[in-house]
Scaffold this active site. Structure first.
Site, PDB file in Angstrom:
ATOM      1  N   ASP A  35      -2.615   3.914  -1.332  1.00 23.45           N
ATOM      2  CA  ASP A  35      -2.480   2.543  -0.852  1.00 23.45           C
ATOM      3  C   ASP A  35      -1.593   2.407   0.379  1.00 23.45           C
ATOM      4  OD1 ASP A  35      -0.216   3.131  -2.325  1.00 23.45           O
ATOM      5  OD2 ASP A  35      -0.504   1.550  -3.796  1.00 23.45           O
ATOM      6  N   ASP A  57      10.760   2.934  -6.012  1.00 26.37           N
ATOM      7  CA  ASP A  57       9.950   3.079  -7.231  1.00 26.37           C
ATOM      8  C   ASP A  57      10.362   4.215  -8.161  1.00 26.37           C
ATOM      9  OD1 ASP A  57       8.362   0.945  -6.395  1.00 26.37           O
ATOM     10  OD2 ASP A  57       6.924   2.252  -5.418  1.00 26.37           O
TER      11      ASP A  57
END
Length: 869
Positions: A75, A480
């Protein structure tokens, strides 16, 4: 979870992104990015510090005509091609530069089933105002080695909601000149008849869908597939299917080669959204549905089969027809056994995702695991997971049943069966790519062996990097997945925890005592936002928050600086809605006091010589503290108001400071360039030859120099690139080339203080880039000589000894036995020795060393140990 860090690239790059184009049709430029290679100023090799994975893999595409030709899209981290010889992935979009970072988000890709060298990538990360750049259709005739490009008149959304739907791009298997592409934002369906060089909107396809993502953008046409039986070689396929994100009419069909379209009659009316549609070789169209667009949510869902010959629809949801308790994302059909179907749930989150397999067209299903809640509970897995390649996937914690770590997956938006090997599957998750080479074992009641298949994929968003003068060569702060301590750059280590900081925002160490390392990051409520290590990052403990943190507190990590000897530290938390003061601690984070004279949210750094001296910058004003961070005073003004990376003080030289700033797309009047101070920030001089600089860092000084080498991601002489200066910024050499640009690499850069020429580059989605000199011209590489090489041994305890021809970095060599973790042997007066414990049979030993000029040496040897004396 796994929402990529957007702030890295939203406002600043080295220069502004390209302006958008418009028009009803689009044509190709004759030549595109990545074709050819501009010469670099000095030979460098480029690789990655190994983490393995680290981000969402929304799409995997097998070529149906060439074995082992496999692609994966990410992505924000480009596209990859599988290398079957090395059993790892190769990044194809490293050529993307800072101006066009938006191209690193891949919305969809297609591999040609006829001319298998042809590859198409629809590149574009955002459809909203995060970028002003339109999408680009990249075309390759050599499997992604070189590219041509077509500018599109609309944006693409590789990192937008619904990104694991697809594939939106499809090639006619009967006439491969023809491509269709589903788009977002109400732009409908587009077609090319010249191998993707030019595109026209399919005006007869009027459906745009009624489903909007959380940014209020239409999700649009999400997949296209052809029925090859309705055409012949050289004659276009007549029947085409397209899925649209619509809660009423989501499946459309053309039976005249795309000239006219109509909703397929009898389609499900559950109000769900199509995620994938796959047509099997025996004429059945399988479709997975979710209530939400994903990839973070899914809600309810179902799985349906449409028999294209009879027009019959059947609910084949694995938990039972009519049951909508699970959303379904990943979908695969076995090309060799068309009644074999697999589906994966999308975002069950707790306790785990499910993968189901059917060998009878969806009449019956077998799950990868079952749960018996009546037995307190009993979870029965019919799979194993080998995650040794990425040991951080267990998040450093053990879960209680029915949960377990690592999970089978989450965000499983895509699942594929190898068309040439029914035993092999691959599926993407929010953090890695898993796969199996024995999936048919489930059909026999045996265990499926799953392993990490993401070697070569490095998709981390890197927020900070430090390379201390001793201990681990590199420690990182990441979005993350927290961050890592790398002693060995070629092996993925466990994740840094205690505390777990999902997104770590900054990291620093005490220059004169590198055992002291501090990191800060984001969390919620009263959870700690700081971790402190006293052993160079091997072990950690939480620090106290520097503010009162109620249960609803949303303060983020911000920035941290550790004094030169670790006796003080300064913390600048981030909370725009409820600003927290910059604070200092004299007891390694146990207690805090508010600093005075410096605004909230300022970036902070420490002097690398004077333990009492700290610096800050905010709104173009520089601040200095000489009492360990208790009080700050204003110093220089007129500096940049926006920084994408932190300013830095030079080790070994008190008061020597560098500030790098890139052009701010949202404020053209903000100063940008590279500034240098030699008087602790009282005054700064702007370097005339550097037009812009996104990041600055330091590494080992060049031979004959005392001042550390400078590394910058900068624009010099009007050319963007990665630069090194060996003479304190007077002259610069570009060390990368046009094929190695790494997108928006604007958050951190550092050299290695122990290896001249080595540079580490933080990227947003392409991992930690490692640059190594090819060796200083005119200098010889070291030679490693081993005593008694390759002799048979009758003793398990083997004394390895030898010598090195010249001094090597850190005065040590690394030794790896049988592919295990490296051990390091000290080199004294050119000699080394150490004891190894051999295994029975043939033992493989690899010795490596690097000298101060960056020249590498490697020796491989075998030792035969016969356990029977």
């Amino acid at each position: 979870m796994f929402k990529k860090t957007l702030s890295l690239v939203l406002a600043a790059a080295l220069t502004a992104p390209l302006a958008a184009m418009g028009g009803p049709s689009v044509s190709a430029k004759p030549e595109g990015g990545g074709k050819g290679s501009a010469p670099s100023g000095q030979g460098y090799s480029w690789d990655r510090v190994k983490v393995v994975g680290g981000g969402f893999v929304p799409g995997i595409v097998f070529n149906p005509s060439e074995k082992d030709l496999i692609y994966a899209r990410t992505d924000i981290g480009g596209a990859y091609r599988w290398d079957p010889a090395l059993k790892k992935w190769k990044q194809l979009l490293d050529f993307v530069g800072a101006k066009e970072w938006n191209m690193l988000g891949v919305d969809t890709l297609a591999t040609d089933p006829v001319e298998t060298n042809r590859l198409y990538v629809a590149a574009g990360t955002y459809t909203n105002d995060f970028t002003d750049m339109n999408g680009v259709l990249l075309r390759s005739a050599d499997k992604g080695e070189t590219w041509q490009r077509t500018e599109l008149p609309f944006k693409l959304g590789g990192n937008m909601p619904g990104r694991s739907m697809g594939e939106r791009l499809a090639i006619d298997p009967n006439d491969n000149r023809i491509l269709y592409m589903g788009t977002r934002s109400g732009n409908g369906l587009w077609r090319s008849t010249d191998y993707g060089a030019t595109w026209q909107k399919v005006e007869s396809f009027t459906a745009v869908g009624n489903v909007r993502d959380p940014y209020n953008d239409l999700v649009g046409v999400v997949w296209v597939t052809f029925d090859p039986s309705t055409g012949s070689r050289g004659k276009a396929t007549r029947t085409i299917y397209a899925g649209v994100a619509d809660t009423e009419h989501s499946l459309y069909r053309s039976t005249d080669g795309g000239q006219t379209w109509e909703p397929v009659p009898g389609q499900p009316a559950q109000g769900f959204i199509q995620h994938h549609g796959i047509l099997s070789a025996n004429g059945n169209l399988y479709v997975t549905y979710t209530k939400e667009v994903g990839p973070y949510n899914g809600g309810e869902g179902s799985v349906w089969k449409y028999e294209t010959v009879s027009g019959k629809w059947t609910d084949i949801s694995p938990t039972g027809a009519g049951k909508t308790d699970s959303p379904y994302g990943g979908l695969a059909v076995d090309a060799q056994h068309p009644d074999t179907v697999m589906v994966a749930t999308m975002n069950k989150w707790w306790p785990d995702e499910f993968i189901y397999r059917s060998t009878d067209g969806g009449k019956t299903w077998k799950p990868f695991w079952t749960l018996d809640d009546a037995k307190d509970p009993v979870r029965t897995n019919q799979y194993t997971i080998d995650y040794s390649l990425a040991p951080w996937l267990d998040w450093g914690e053990k879960k209680n049943l029915p949960e377990q770590n690592p999970k089978l997956g989450w965000m499983i938006g895509d699942l594929e069966i190898d068309p040439f090997d029914p035993d092999r599957i691959m599926y993407g998750t929010g953090a890695t790519l898993y796969g199996s080479n024995n999936v048919t074992a489930l059909d026999k009641g045996q265990n499926v062996n799953i392993s990490v298949m993401a070697d070569g994929i490095e998709e981390t968003a890197v927020m900070g990097l430090i390379s201390p003068p001793s201990g681990a060569h590199l420690l990182s702060a990441m979005g993350d997945i927290g961050g890592f301590r790398h002693e060995d750059l070629t092996q993925a280590p466990p994740m840094i925890t205690n505390p777990y900081l999902g997104t770590s925002t900054d990291i620093d160490y005490a220059e004169l005592n590198p055992n002291i390392v501090v990191r800060v990051g984001n969390s919620e409520g009263s959870n700690p936002r700081m971790g402190v290590s006293m052993d160079n990052g091997k072990t950690w403990r939480p620090a106290a928050n520097a503010w009162v943190s109620p249960s609803n507190d949303a303060t983020q990590g911000g920035y941290v600086a550790v004094g030169a000897d670790g006796s003080s530290m300064v913390w600048s938390p981030s909370n725009a809605a409820d600003p927290k003061p910059v604070s200092y601690s004299k007891d390694l984070g146990a207690t805090w006091k508010a600093s005075s004279g410096i605004p909230s949210g300022a970036r902070v750094s420490s002097d690398r010589v004077n333990p009492k001296k700290f610096y800050g910058i905010a709104d173009g004003v520089f601040y200095v503290s000489v009492d360990g961070g208790a009080t700050f005073a204003k110093a220089a003004t007129g500096l940049p108001t926006y920084l994408t990376s932190n300013f830095k003080a030079m080790p070994g030289v008190e008061g020597d400071i560098w500030v790098a700033a890139a052009e701010d797309n949202t404020d053209r009047d903000s100063p940008y360039g590279l500034w240098h101070s030699t008087d602790s920030g009282k005054t700064f001089k702007k370097l005339d030859q550097v037009q812009a600089a996104a990041a600055i860092g330091f590494g080992k000084a060049a031979p004959g120099q005392s001042y550390m080498a400078l590394y910058a991601h900068a624009s010099i002489g009007g050319r963007d690139g990665i630069y090194r200066s060996d003479d304190a910024g007077r002259t610069w050499i570009r060390i990368n080339d046009d094929r190695h640009q790494f997108g928006a690499a604007n958050t951190a850069i550092t050299g290695d203080p122990r290896v001249y020429g080595r540079v580490y580059l933080a990227t947003n989605g392409l991992g930690i880039v490692l640059g190594e000199m090819a060796g200083t011209p005119g200098t010889a590489a070291p030679v490693i000589t081993v005593d008694g090489k390759n002799k048979k041994q009758n003793n398990r305890n083997y004394m390895l000894s030898g010598h090195v021809s010249k001094p090597v970095a850190d005065a040590r060599i690394s030794v790896r036995l049988n592919g295990g973790e490296p051990m390091y042997l000290k080199v004294n007066n050119g000699k080394f020795n150490g004891k190894l414990t051999l295994a029975s049979g043939t033992n493989r030993i690899v010795l490596e060393a690097v000298d101060s000029d960056g020249n590498k040496a490697s020796v491989e040897m075998t030792v035969e140990y016969n356990a029977k004396k």
